[in-house]
Design a protein around this motif. Structure first.
Motif, short mmCIF file in Angstrom:
data_model
loop_
_atom_site.label_atom_id
_atom_site.label_comp_id
_atom_site.label_asym_id
_atom_site.label_seq_id
_atom_site.Cartn_x
_atom_site.Cartn_y
_atom_site.Cartn_z
N LEU A 57 0.85 -1.18 0.00
CA LEU A 57 0.00 0.00 0.00
C LEU A 57 0.89 1.24 0.00
O LEU A 57 1.89 1.29 0.70
N SER A 58 0.53 2.22 -0.80
CA SER A 58 1.29 3.47 -0.80
C SER A 58 0.33 4.63 -0.98
O SER A 58 -0.76 4.48 -1.53
N LEU A 59 0.74 5.79 -0.49
CA LEU A 59 -0.10 6.98 -0.57
C LEU A 59 -0.02 7.64 -1.93
O LEU A 59 1.06 7.73 -2.53
N THR A 60 -1.17 8.10 -2.39
CA THR A 60 -1.15 8.97 -3.56
C THR A 60 -0.73 10.37 -3.10
O THR A 60 -0.60 10.64 -1.90
N GLU A 61 -0.53 11.28 -4.04
CA GLU A 61 -0.17 12.64 -3.65
C GLU A 61 -1.29 13.28 -2.83
O GLU A 61 -1.04 13.92 -1.80
N ALA A 62 -2.53 13.09 -3.26
CA ALA A 62 -3.67 13.61 -2.49
C ALA A 62 -3.77 12.91 -1.14
O ALA A 62 -4.08 13.53 -0.11
N GLY A 63 -3.48 11.61 -1.14
CA GLY A 63 -3.53 10.85 0.10
C GLY A 63 -2.50 11.31 1.11
O GLY A 63 -2.76 11.36 2.31
N SER A 64 -1.31 11.67 0.61
CA SER A 64 -0.25 12.16 1.50
C SER A 64 -0.65 13.47 2.17
O SER A 64 -0.46 13.64 3.38
N ARG A 65 -1.22 14.39 1.37
CA ARG A 65 -1.66 15.66 1.95
C ARG A 65 -2.80 15.44 2.95
O ARG A 65 -2.83 16.04 4.03
N PHE A 66 -3.75 14.58 2.58
CA PHE A 66 -4.89 14.33 3.45
C PHE A 66 -4.44 13.66 4.74
O PHE A 66 -4.96 13.97 5.83
N TYR A 67 -3.47 12.76 4.66
CA TYR A 67 -2.97 12.08 5.85
C TYR A 67 -2.41 13.07 6.87
O TYR A 67 -2.71 12.99 8.06
N GLU A 68 -1.61 14.03 6.40
CA GLU A 68 -1.01 15.01 7.31
C GLU A 68 -2.10 15.88 7.97
O GLU A 68 -2.06 16.16 9.16
N ARG A 69 -3.07 16.31 7.15
CA ARG A 69 -4.15 17.13 7.69
C ARG A 69 -5.01 16.31 8.66
O ARG A 69 -5.43 16.81 9.71
N ALA A 70 -5.30 15.08 8.29
CA ALA A 70 -6.15 14.23 9.12
C ALA A 70 -5.51 13.96 10.48
O ALA A 70 -6.18 13.98 11.51
N LYS A 71 -4.19 13.71 10.48
CA LYS A 71 -3.49 13.49 11.75
C LYS A 71 -3.64 14.70 12.67
O LYS A 71 -3.88 14.57 13.87
N ALA A 72 -3.46 15.91 12.11
CA ALA A 72 -3.56 17.14 12.91
C ALA A 72 -4.99 17.34 13.43
O ALA A 72 -5.20 17.70 14.59
#
Length: 325
Positions: A57-72
């Motif tokens: 499993l790997s993050l898409t570019e949108a997924g990477s941005r969403f992951y950082e925002r979601a964590k916060a």
């Protein structure tokens, strides 16, 4: 709308563990359910968040941005949740309190000093106003008021104790005008009006063990709506006025005011603590109410007993003087 917060939590844990299966075990569900939760989140966002292969499993570019925002976002949400839960357990923060004048300057001030000493993490902000504010709109946690009865409202009220008012005057006034000896004598004296929620300003409701009177105040040269101002006028010999027992007790003890017709009390009233709701009561409010019941309630009772004891002593002294004469 589906539970986006729950889906965000699942997605973040999938990224952190790198596995649907690991997250499924944490939540005691199947890996297929976890996969469907992430897919549902992607459909809500109209964006692919993960690249999926049979082994990786790997993050898409949108997924990477969403992951950082979601964590916060989830960290802030968890912090807010912990803070709200702690508010019902540990007294802390600002406690906004309204209190009627007179009551605030006497017994309430001492009670609040003791409360803040016991709960140093609570900051007490006390506002003095004659009328009760809108607790919700004005942002108050508790209102302390004196009243003969409370109007119907959505608020919760707890009775903390009872008190009454007494007729008082300065020794100078009595020396110049004489002491009223009967109820009828009041008609020849200067009577001052005090406007409070406890009683209407234009009449005094007098009660004794033997009788009761409603005395109309048809003419009063002075009318005020603050007990401390009334006290100042009385100390300056302006006339006869009414003060609550807790506002008059120290002056009566010092002899700077004397009680007029001590057989009469002016309509008894109750001191209430009023607050918006009993559901999910914050610890700072709950502990304040407990503290007031433990300190203010007996203080009000002690003041009443002290005033009556002084009155009885005066009455005994007058009786002895009459016998000697």
């Amino acid at each position: 709308m589906a539970d986006i917060v729950g889906s965000m939590r699942v997605f973040v844990r999938v990224v952190e563990t790198g596995s649907f299966t690991a997250v499924a075990k944490e939540n005691d569900v199947t890996a297929a359910q976890i996969s469907r939760a992430v897919t549902a989140l992607e459909e809500q966002l109209h964006a692919a968040l993960l690249h999926r292969t049979t082994r990786h499993l790997s993050l898409t570019e949108a997924g990477s941005r969403f992951y950082e925002r979601a964590k916060a976002i989830l960290a802030d949400l968890d912090a807010a949740t912990d803070e709200a839960r702690n508010a019902s357990v540990s007294p802390a923060g600002k406690l906004r309190l309204h209190c009627a004048p007179g009551l605030a300057q006497s017994t309430v001030a001492a009670a609040l000093v003791g409360y803040q000493r016991d709960y140093p993490d609570v900051t007490v902000e006390l506002k003095i106003e004659q009328s009760m504010p809108n607790l919700v709109e004005d942002g108050y946690d508790v209102s302390l008021i004196s009243a003969t009865q409370l109007p119907d409202s959505i608020y919760v009220a707890q009775a903390l104790g009872s008190a009454w008012s007494v007729m008082v005057a300065s020794p100078d006034y009595v020396k110049r005008n004489g002491m009223p000896l009967t109820y009828d004598d009041l008609a020849t004296h200067t009577l001052l009006k005090l406007e409070t929620p406890v009683s209407p300003p234009d009449e005094w409701h007098l009660q004794s063990t033997d009788d009761a009177h409603v005395l109309p105040l048809t003419h009063a040269p002075l009318q005020v709506n603050a007990p401390d101002v009334m006290r100042a006028m009385l100390l300056n010999g302006a006339g006869i006025g009414t003060l609550a027992t807790y506002s008059a007790v120290e002056d009566l003890a010092a002899g700077t005011l004397v009680r007029v017709l001590p057989q009469y009390r002016v309509r008894p009233f109750t001191v209430f603590a009023v607050y918006p709701s009993r559901r999910y009561l914050e610890a700072k409010v709950r502990t304040l109410l407990d503290h007031l019941r433990a300190t203010l309630t007996p203080a009000l009772e002690a003041v009443g007993e002290r005033v009556e004891a002084m009155t009885n002593t005066i009455g005994e002294a007058a009786g002895q003087a009459a016998k000697s004469a």
